[in-house]
Design a protein around this motif. Structure first.
Motif, PDB file in Angstrom:
ATOM      1  N   LEU A 109      11.577  -0.054  -8.733  1.00 46.52           N
ATOM      2  CA  LEU A 109      10.722   0.873  -8.223  1.00 46.52           C
ATOM      3  C   LEU A 109      10.346   0.866  -7.848  1.00 46.52           C
ATOM      4  N   VAL A 110       9.473   0.144  -7.839  1.00 54.30           N
ATOM      5  CA  VAL A 110       8.217  -0.082  -7.518  1.00 54.30           C
ATOM      6  C   VAL A 110       7.454   0.345  -6.151  1.00 54.30           C
ATOM      7  N   SER A 111       8.057  -0.254  -5.228  1.00 60.06           N
ATOM      8  CA  SER A 111       7.921   0.269  -3.619  1.00 60.06           C
ATOM      9  C   SER A 111       8.393   1.863  -3.427  1.00 60.06           C
ATOM     10  N   VAL A 112       8.579   2.674  -4.195  1.00 59.74           N
ATOM     11  CA  VAL A 112       9.436   3.760  -4.476  1.00 59.74           C
ATOM     12  C   VAL A 112       7.952   4.687  -4.947  1.00 59.74           C
ATOM     13  N   ILE A 113       7.755   4.275  -6.076  1.00 58.30           N
ATOM     14  CA  ILE A 113       7.188   4.691  -6.722  1.00 58.30           C
ATOM     15  C   ILE A 113       5.190   4.889  -5.947  1.00 58.30           C
ATOM     16  N   ALA A 114       4.911   3.348  -5.452  1.00 60.53           N
ATOM     17  CA  ALA A 114       3.716   3.482  -4.283  1.00 60.53           C
ATOM     18  C   ALA A 114       3.580   4.119  -3.519  1.00 60.53           C
ATOM     19  N   ASP A 115       4.909   4.200  -3.165  1.00 62.64           N
ATOM     20  CA  ASP A 115       5.232   5.081  -1.546  1.00 62.64           C
ATOM     21  C   ASP A 115       5.393   7.285  -1.648  1.00 62.64           C
ATOM     22  N   SER A 116       5.899   7.281  -2.950  1.00 65.60           N
ATOM     23  CA  SER A 116       5.266   8.524  -3.825  1.00 65.60           C
ATOM     24  C   SER A 116       4.086   8.902  -4.186  1.00 65.60           C
ATOM     25  N   LEU A 117       2.834   7.990  -4.775  1.00 61.07           N
ATOM     26  CA  LEU A 117       1.659   7.810  -5.593  1.00 61.07           C
ATOM     27  C   LEU A 117       0.582   7.942  -4.410  1.00 61.07           C
ATOM     28  N   GLY A 118       0.946   7.225  -3.221  1.00 60.00           N
ATOM     29  CA  GLY A 118       0.207   6.830  -2.724  1.00 60.00           C
ATOM     30  C   GLY A 118      -0.148   5.342  -2.760  1.00 60.00           C
ATOM     31  N   LEU A 119       0.004   4.336  -3.612  1.00 58.44           N
ATOM     32  CA  LEU A 119      -0.804   3.393  -4.484  1.00 58.44           C
ATOM     33  C   LEU A 119      -0.858   2.101  -3.972  1.00 58.44           C
ATOM     34  N   THR A 120      -2.245   1.942  -4.285  1.00 56.28           N
ATOM     35  CA  THR A 120      -2.253   0.319  -3.042  1.00 56.28           C
ATOM     36  C   THR A 120      -1.912  -1.223  -4.039  1.00 56.28           C
ATOM     37  N   THR A 121      -1.441  -1.838  -2.860  1.00 51.28           N
ATOM     38  CA  THR A 121      -1.276  -2.800  -3.162  1.00 51.28           C
ATOM     39  C   THR A 121      -1.812  -3.668  -5.199  1.00 51.28           C
ATOM     40  N   ALA A 122      -3.042  -3.277  -5.129  1.00 52.38           N
ATOM     41  CA  ALA A 122      -4.113  -3.473  -6.525  1.00 52.38           C
ATOM     42  C   ALA A 122      -3.932  -3.059  -7.585  1.00 52.38           C
ATOM     43  N   GLN A 123      -2.811  -1.651  -7.065  1.00 49.58           N
ATOM     44  CA  GLN A 123      -2.820  -0.825  -8.400  1.00 49.58           C
ATOM     45  C   GLN A 123      -1.464  -0.995  -8.542  1.00 49.58           C
TER      46      GLN A 123
END
Length: 488
Positions: free
Chosen positions: A38-52
């Motif tokens: 789910l990491v890509s969905v979580i990243a989009d939802s909370l605006g996470l960077t690749t490093a995060q």
């Protein structure tokens, strides 16, 4: 063994224990790996960077190494029933924390704490060993490990669909939350449906707490040496989170982590000495001795087997995508063939151990593992995709069969210390994963596979120092009575 002795789907006695234990293990791996698909969905939802995102994946394994050591000790002292139930219940809390997190810092803390649930595997090794005789133990431990380990693949397949079913940008929260609820509910199911031993059997506990008992001064030295790679791996994880890595921590915080690891190692050294200081004044009776070199060899083998599995599962989709110009979804489906082999490979390794002996089986499977990774290293775009998949699946059979064979031997070393021995061996699997993934980040993919193959060759050599478990394990109960437990 006859079908009457090992009815796979019987839910009475030892088979009930084995099935409930692999289900508990399965749930721990679903929870432990619930973020990856789910990491890509979580990243989009909370605006996470690749490093995060990379930081979250690192934090996911950081706590598991010490957790497996700690859980091994707790299991031996308090029993697998209480320990497994408590772990499932307590680790549901950081799972719920992750589901409701609104910032990277909250996600990072929850992910770090969730790593503790990766130690659940150790508990079931002791539980299964209490219920099954030695001649069936390899198969039983293999089913427990193989079917439970499949939880990571199940998470990858089901959680994206669950998140999609709930819809919206927060669908992932419901998917993560459901895994936490599964863990919490099954804690009660496990607690009220199992016992640590069959009726009338004795649950042998360590004579002393705080560290692993050994039975000679040379074994004490080897034990301390074998602890060093685990602390070195934790230091490596600290470096990855430093400014030289993903810059989650400042250099001052990183230096503090290093100092803390040195301090904890010294405390661990002192505790280990306190538990074993009697070795310098009295001799351990011959019938109570065990050889720690047996544990050291199994540690090395699990470093290569489970360590390589965790590392390869992480990089295989990208490898197939780049090599054969596949989409990531298609590459993920193809790469999943590696994990799917767990359902039969790990039980197969245990069954072979029961039938042909622990050492012989490990020698064959470790040799096959080395050849398997050497073959995978040759895969390139000139290969047909079906042939590449077949080679990868063949390699995974030896990898996961080797895992089953390792834990067919672990419970036969010293019954009352099975949790701690399993914890240390399991921790070495995570040490291997961190090592191989670090290598992967620094070299070509082909070299990465070669490094794993070389580690397998080293493991094969160490096997010549291992003795086939045979005869009896002598254990002394709390009343001082000696019991001989058959291991052959």
């Amino acid at each position: 063994m006859s079908a009457e002795k090992f009815k796979l789907f019987s839910f009475n006695g030892k088979m009930k224990i084995m099935h409930l234990s692999w289900m508990a293990f399965f749930i721990t791996f679903v929870v432990w790996f619930n973020a990856a698909p789910l990491v890509s969905v979580i990243a989009d939802s909370l605006g996470l960077t690749t490093a995060q995102i990379k930081t979250l994946l690192i934090l996911n394994v950081a706590l598991t190494i010490p957790a497996r050591i700690i859980i091994g000790m707790v299991t031996d002292k308090y029993g697998p029933r209480i320990t497994y139930s408590a772990l499932l219940a307590i680790c549901s809390i950081p799972c719920f924390m992750f589901a409701v997190a609104d910032s990277f810092e909250q996600l990072a803390l929850a992910r770090f704490l969730i790593g503790f649930i990766g130690a659940g595997f150790v508990i079931g090794i002791r539980m299964v060993s209490e219920w099954f005789p030695a001649k069936e133990l390899g198969t039983a431990e293999g089913i427990y490990g193989g079917w439970g380990n499949f939880g990571s693949a199940a998470a990858a397949f089901t959680l994206p669909a669950v998140a999609l079913a709930f819809g919206g940008p927060d669908g992932w929260r419901y998917a993560i939350g459901i895994t936490g609820l599964m863990s919490l509910l099954f804690a009660f199911v496990y607690y009220f449906n199992v016992t640590d031993t069959p009726k009338g059997s004795t649950y042998f506990k360590p004579k002393k707490g705080g560290g692993l008992e050994v039975t000679s001064k040379n074994d004490l030295v080897l034990l301390i040496i074998m602890k060093v790679p685990m602390y070195a791996t934790l230091a490596l994880l600290g470096w990855k989170l430093s400014p030289a890595g993903v810059s989650m921590f400042t250099q001052d915080v990183t230096n503090l982590i290093y100092a803390g690891l040195v301090f904890v190692f010294l405390i661990d050294f002192y505790q280990t000495y306190q538990v074993n200081k009697h070795l310098f004044s009295v001799d351990v009776p011959e019938f109570e001795r065990y050889e720690f070199k047996q544990v050291a060899v199994l540690n090395v083998l699990y470093f290569t087997t489970f360590g390589s599995e965790l590392a390869v599962v992480s990089m295989l989709p990208l490898f197939f995508a780049e090599t054969f110009a596949l989409g990531m979804a298609q590459a993920g489906m193809v790469a999943s063939s590696y994990a799917f082999m767990n359902l039969m490979s790990r039980p197969g390794g245990g069954w072979l151990s029961d039938k042909f002996g622990r050492k012989t089986t490990l020698l064959i499977l470790t040799a096959g593992l080395a050849i398997g990774y050497l073959s995978v290293a040759q895969i390139d775009s000139s290969w047909s995709l079906p042939l590449a998949v077949v080679v990868v699946m063949a390699c995974s059979f030896f990898v996961q069969g080797g895992e089953g064979a390792v834990f067919a031997a672990v419970p036969l070393i010293k019954r009352r210390l099975t949790g701690q021995i399993a914890g240390m061996t399991g921790a070495y699997g995570n040490v291997g994963a961190v090592f191989f993934l670090t290598v992967y980040s620094m070299v070509s993919t082909q070299t990465f596979f070669y490094v794993i193959a070389v580690s397998a060759v080293f493991g094969f050599i160490t096997l010549f120092f291992m003795n086939e478990p045979k005869g009896h394990i002598a254990e002394v109960n709390e009343d001082g009575e000696v019991t001989l437990i058959s291991v052959s």
